[in-house]
Design a protein around this motif. Structure first.
Motif, mmCIF file in Angstrom:
data_model
loop_
_atom_site.group_PDB
_atom_site.id
_atom_site.type_symbol
_atom_site.label_atom_id
_atom_site.label_comp_id
_atom_site.label_asym_id
_atom_site.label_seq_id
_atom_site.Cartn_x
_atom_site.Cartn_y
_atom_site.Cartn_z
ATOM 1 N N VAL A 134 0.825 -1.206 0.000
ATOM 2 C CA VAL A 134 0.000 0.000 0.000
ATOM 3 C C VAL A 134 0.864 1.262 0.000
ATOM 4 N N SER A 135 2.064 1.203 0.587
ATOM 5 C CA SER A 135 2.963 2.366 0.543
ATOM 6 C C SER A 135 3.471 2.614 -0.871
ATOM 7 N N SER A 136 3.713 1.547 -1.614
ATOM 8 C CA SER A 136 4.141 1.693 -3.013
ATOM 9 C C SER A 136 3.054 2.379 -3.830
ATOM 10 N N ILE A 137 1.805 2.003 -3.587
ATOM 11 C CA ILE A 137 0.687 2.643 -4.279
ATOM 12 C C ILE A 137 0.561 4.102 -3.838
ATOM 13 N N ALA A 138 0.691 4.344 -2.532
ATOM 14 C CA ALA A 138 0.555 5.706 -2.009
ATOM 15 C C ALA A 138 1.598 6.639 -2.603
ATOM 16 N N ALA A 387 -7.134 8.314 -11.639
ATOM 17 C CA ALA A 387 -7.137 7.063 -12.401
ATOM 18 C C ALA A 387 -5.922 6.926 -13.307
ATOM 19 N N VAL A 388 -5.124 7.994 -13.460
ATOM 20 C CA VAL A 388 -3.907 7.875 -14.280
ATOM 21 C C VAL A 388 -2.817 7.092 -13.545
ATOM 22 N N ASN A 389 -3.083 6.659 -12.326
ATOM 23 C CA ASN A 389 -2.115 5.870 -11.552
ATOM 24 C C ASN A 389 -2.334 4.373 -11.760
ATOM 25 N N GLY A 390 -2.339 3.935 -13.006
ATOM 26 C CA GLY A 390 -2.619 2.538 -13.297
ATOM 27 C C GLY A 390 -1.398 1.668 -13.458
ATOM 28 N N TYR A 391 -0.236 2.153 -13.009
ATOM 29 C CA TYR A 391 1.000 1.365 -13.111
ATOM 30 C C TYR A 391 0.819 -0.057 -12.595
ATOM 31 N N PHE A 392 0.058 -0.172 -11.514
ATOM 32 C CA PHE A 392 0.016 -1.443 -10.777
ATOM 33 C C PHE A 392 -0.673 -2.569 -11.548
ATOM 34 N N PHE A 400 7.484 -0.941 -8.014
ATOM 35 C CA PHE A 400 6.940 -2.228 -7.579
ATOM 36 C C PHE A 400 7.990 -3.332 -7.617
ATOM 37 N N LEU A 401 8.831 -3.312 -8.618
ATOM 38 C CA LEU A 401 9.908 -4.294 -8.670
ATOM 39 C C LEU A 401 10.861 -4.122 -7.494
#
Length: 446
Positions: A134-138, A387-392, A400-401
């Motif tokens: 969740v920190s990676s997403i934040a 919604a432009v945060n769709g990397y995941f 993430f890696l």
């Protein structure tokens, strides 16, 4: 139209395979093919240039801060906050990560926090996957709340003239993304088995791949300037100067009277020009006050990542705008009714395409003009911006890696089917809640 779309998708795919500046370069190749084969007139680059100049100005200030030791100083402060409440790390670490990106304007400053989050979680008996994912997403979502991010620069250029400048965009994006992060943290706090029941973690312990968790001990207060890794004597000053510049940008947006008058006598200086002036001035002040060697700035990590961002925005945004400009009527006729009656459909488009573009700024610059062309009101487009945060969706991005590699317990992982990975749930929850919250806030401000 469909052949042109195939050219655009192909250019994005080829650039994605190589990563880095290759994405922007292949975008330019796509523009070349559209122009020479299909006779498409390349889009006007004046708006893209404004975004690129803002990125360069902010990157110069951030790179000067990094060279002066300011980012290491801020990491030390963040580490101290995280270590104070180990049992609540699933909530505290994401908020700290979000704030870190909010202030710095880039998620790349998040990397040094990963080993801290991992160690504190493990020592506190918390499954590391929970706070790490969740920190990676934040850290990535914080970009769509930061006043000095490249993505915000693109939004300002697009919507400032419509009365939705920096203050209004932040009034929607900041609380919306924070609520999204907090809800995702609450969900994530129940994900996965406890460490003592996790088979992979126990296997690594038994095989000697991990040392046992150290016994309870008093952790000394962490001083960002303390030895054994002393920072430059004015590292803290550089961080304060950068944050002061960020505050000046926000205040200039809130109070236009603080900006100097434009040469044409038509009111205050534009926000784009104001940000460029302020952040370049901050970079110069850091050089002067903190005695930074200017020759080291271009080689810093922030400067290199900034170059990638500039090239990406240039090439891919140019490609996207050229395609949209040549096919605007066909696109609006096909999608206009759906997008106006079901705005969430455009949010899904932003989410999916951002996973291919690997850049919030590029996605913003390439697709938000399409939203305007479709007739979607500015408040709704701003609400959908997270919604432009769709990397995941496809966990191939560096953040993430790195998170997977830093988790030595093996709890943060890629799934067997690629999409069932540790970041999917917190990512979907964060983006969905952020967009829904944004709709509510935008409705109040409209």
């Amino acid at each position: 139209m469909f052949l042109q779309l195939a050219v655009m998708v192909g250019a994005i795919a080829l650039g994605s395979r190589r990563g880095g500046v290759a994405m922007g370069l292949w975008g330019a190749v796509g523009v070349f093919v559209l122009a020479t084969v299909f006779g498409v007139a390349p889009a006007d680059t004046s708006g893209i240039v404004d975004v690129m100049l803002i990125i360069l100005a902010v990157i110069m200030a951030a790179a000067a801060m990094e060279t002066a030791g300011g980012i290491d100083y801020l990491v030390g402060v963040a580490e101290r906050v995280i270590r104070r409440n180990p049992s609540r790390i699933t909530f505290i670490a994401p908020v700290v990560s979000w704030l870190f990106t909010l202030g710095a304007g880039t998620a790349h400053v998040f990397y040094p926090l990963l080993p801290v989050i991992h160690d504190v979680a493990r020592e506190g008996g918390v499954r590391p996957e929970r706070p790490i994912a969740v920190s990676s997403i934040a850290a990535t979502v914080g970009i769509t709340a930061s006043p000095v991010s490249a993505a915000m620069a693109a939004m300002i250029v697009l919507f400032d003239k419509d009365g939705w400048g920096l203050p209004k965009i932040m009034a929607v994006a900041v609380p919306a993304t924070l609520v999204g992060v907090l809800v995702a943290a609450a969900v994530q706090s129940r994900v996965g088995k406890p460490l003592e029941q996790d088979a992979e973690y126990q296997r690594r312990l038994a095989a000697g791949e991990l040392e046992p968790v150290p016994g309870p001990e008093v952790t000394p207060a962490l001083d960002p300037l303390a030895k054994p890794n002393p920072l430059p004597p004015r590292a803290a000053w550089s961080a304060y100067l950068f944050l002061l510049g960020t505050a000046a940008v926000v205040l200039s947006g809130l109070f236009p009277s603080l900006r100097p008058g434009a040469a044409d006598g038509k009111g205050p200086l534009s926000m784009a020009a104001t940000i460029e002036i302020l952040m370049m001035a901050v970079a110069a002040l850091i050089l002067l006050v903190c005695k930074v060697d200017a020759k080291k700035i271009p080689g810093s990590d922030v400067a290199r990542s900034g170059l990638v961002a500039v090239i990406g925005v240039f090439g891919l945004s140019w490609l996207g705008l050229s395609f949209i400009g040549a096919n605007e009527h066909r696109i609006t006729d096909a999608l206009g009714g759906v997008a106006r009656s079901q705005p969430w459909f455009f949010a899904v488009m932003l989410l999916v395409l951002s996973a291919l573009l690997f850049s919030q700024a590029t996605t913003t610059k390439a697709l938000m003009p399409l939203g305007v062309a479709l007739g979607i009101p500015a408040p709704l487009l701003i609400a959908m911006w997270p919604a432009v945060n769709g990397y995941f969706l496809l966990p191939t991005y560096g953040t993430f890696l790195a998170a997977i590699n830093f988790d030595r317990t093996g709890t943060t992982r890629l799934g067997r089917f690629v999409v069932n990975h540790s970041f999917m749930l917190p990512g979907l929850v964060t983006v969905t809640v952020s967009v829904l919250t944004g709709f509510g806030i935008a409705e109040l401000l409209a």
